[in-house]
Design a protein around this motif. Structure first.
Motif, PDB file in Angstrom:
ATOM      1  N   GLU A 171       9.286  -4.700  -3.469  1.00 35.12           N
ATOM      2  CA  GLU A 171       8.119  -5.403  -3.992  1.00 35.12           C
ATOM      3  C   GLU A 171       7.177  -4.354  -4.572  1.00 35.12           C
ATOM      4  O   GLU A 171       6.686  -3.479  -3.853  1.00 35.12           O
ATOM      5  N   VAL A 172       6.913  -4.446  -5.869  1.00 37.02           N
ATOM      6  CA  VAL A 172       6.125  -3.435  -6.568  1.00 37.02           C
ATOM      7  C   VAL A 172       4.794  -4.017  -7.020  1.00 37.02           C
ATOM      8  O   VAL A 172       4.744  -5.035  -7.706  1.00 37.02           O
ATOM      9  N   GLY A 173       3.701  -3.363  -6.631  1.00 33.09           N
ATOM     10  CA  GLY A 173       2.381  -3.775  -7.067  1.00 33.09           C
ATOM     11  C   GLY A 173       1.928  -5.073  -6.434  1.00 33.09           C
ATOM     12  O   GLY A 173       2.566  -5.608  -5.516  1.00 33.09           O
TER      13      GLY A 173
ATOM     14  N   GLY B 162       0.828  -1.202   0.000  1.00 33.29           N
ATOM     15  CA  GLY B 162       0.000   0.000   0.000  1.00 33.29           C
ATOM     16  C   GLY B 162       0.855   1.241   0.000  1.00 33.29           C
ATOM     17  O   GLY B 162       2.096   1.191  -0.102  1.00 33.29           O
ATOM     18  N   THR B 163       0.199   2.386   0.155  1.00 33.25           N
ATOM     19  CA  THR B 163       0.912   3.662   0.120  1.00 33.25           C
ATOM     20  C   THR B 163       1.737   3.903   1.380  1.00 33.25           C
ATOM     21  O   THR B 163       2.570   4.803   1.411  1.00 33.25           O
TER      22      THR B 163
ATOM     23  N   ILE C  24       1.223   1.149  -4.994  1.00 32.30           N
ATOM     24  CA  ILE C  24       1.166  -0.074  -4.187  1.00 32.30           C
ATOM     25  C   ILE C  24       2.577  -0.649  -4.078  1.00 32.30           C
ATOM     26  O   ILE C  24       3.086  -1.268  -5.012  1.00 32.30           O
ATOM     27  N   ILE C  25       3.200  -0.410  -2.945  1.00 33.00           N
ATOM     28  CA  ILE C  25       4.538  -0.919  -2.675  1.00 33.00           C
ATOM     29  C   ILE C  25       4.452  -1.879  -1.491  1.00 33.00           C
ATOM     30  O   ILE C  25       3.765  -1.595  -0.505  1.00 33.00           O
ATOM     31  N   GLY C  26       5.142  -2.995  -1.584  1.00 29.59           N
ATOM     32  CA  GLY C  26       5.118  -3.988  -0.526  1.00 29.59           C
ATOM     33  C   GLY C  26       6.374  -3.919   0.331  1.00 29.59           C
ATOM     34  O   GLY C  26       6.828  -2.849   0.725  1.00 29.59           O
TER      35      GLY C  26
END
Length: 213
Positions: A76-78, A27-28, A55-57
């Motif tokens: 982690e992207v998306g 999320g943000t 959305i970054i993890g």
């Protein structure tokens, strides 16, 4: 922490929520942060080469002791597969009629499924900064389940050598552009990495105890 200036630190935040019926791992609220006043105030690093996806993890960070301006980040992207959320790498839902889980299980964004696609900065991968976080450049999609591992460590004497945890254990000698499997380890599941600050050839890796998950 910058070894030459203890007032400068970097940290990663991770927005996540796990409940009995599901898992939200991004999320943000996730991001890379920097302080130059020993933690009194923090600035979130955005743009300038970092992923644009909101959305970054999970994020793994390390800086080079021999060159503190060099920072590596595994990001982690998306929406990514392998999170237990039954999504493919592109965020689409896994067809209940198909076998296995969607994406995320292979190293390098396609290992074992034919030719590896070209690096894609819109997907999870490795980023690097050489100016203390002011600007970043994307290096590679080579990583293994970022929501599960996200361990990246830099050799204490050579900023071009770094290691990643995962199943199995990986190393780069060209500044993060390419990653190769480290041979000769007895176990394939590596979650923790320690490098002797006085001897880059002395490493320890940590794994779960047998039978744990």
């Amino acid at each position: 922490m910058d070894p030459g200036n203890p007032n400068v630190l970097y940290a990663a935040s991770y927005q996540r929520r796990r409940v009995p019926w599901g898992f939200n791992g991004g999320g943000t609220g996730s991001g890379i942060w920097k302080t130059t006043d020993a933690g009194k105030s923090w600035t979130k690093l955005t743009g300038n080469g970092l992923p644009a996806n909101p959305i970054i993890g999970r994020i793994g960070l390390d800086l080079a002791r021999s060159k503190p301006s060099t920072i590596y980040a595994s990001i982690e992207v998306g929406a990514s597969g392998g999170t237990g959320a039954n999504v493919n790498d592109d965020g689409t839902l896994v067809d209940p009629g198909t076998q296995g889980r969607g994406g995320g299980g292979g190293f390098g964004g396609g290992a074992g499924r034919g030719a590896t696609p070209p690096p894609d900065p819109k997907k999870s991968g490795i980023w690097r900064s050489d100016d203390s976080g002011k600007t970043w450049r994307f290096l590679s999609n080579s990583m293994d389940r970022p929501m599960y591992y996200s361990q990246i460590r830099v050799d204490p004497t050579n900023p071009e050598i770094a290691y990643q945890g995962g199943a199995p254990f990986f190393k780069t000698v060209d500044g993060g552009k390419t990653w190769r499997q480290v041979q000769g380890l007895a176990h394939s599941d590596h979650h923790a990495i320690w490098i002797d600050p006085r001897d880059g050839k002395h490493l320890m890796v940590g794994r779960p105890r047998p039978g744990s998950s």
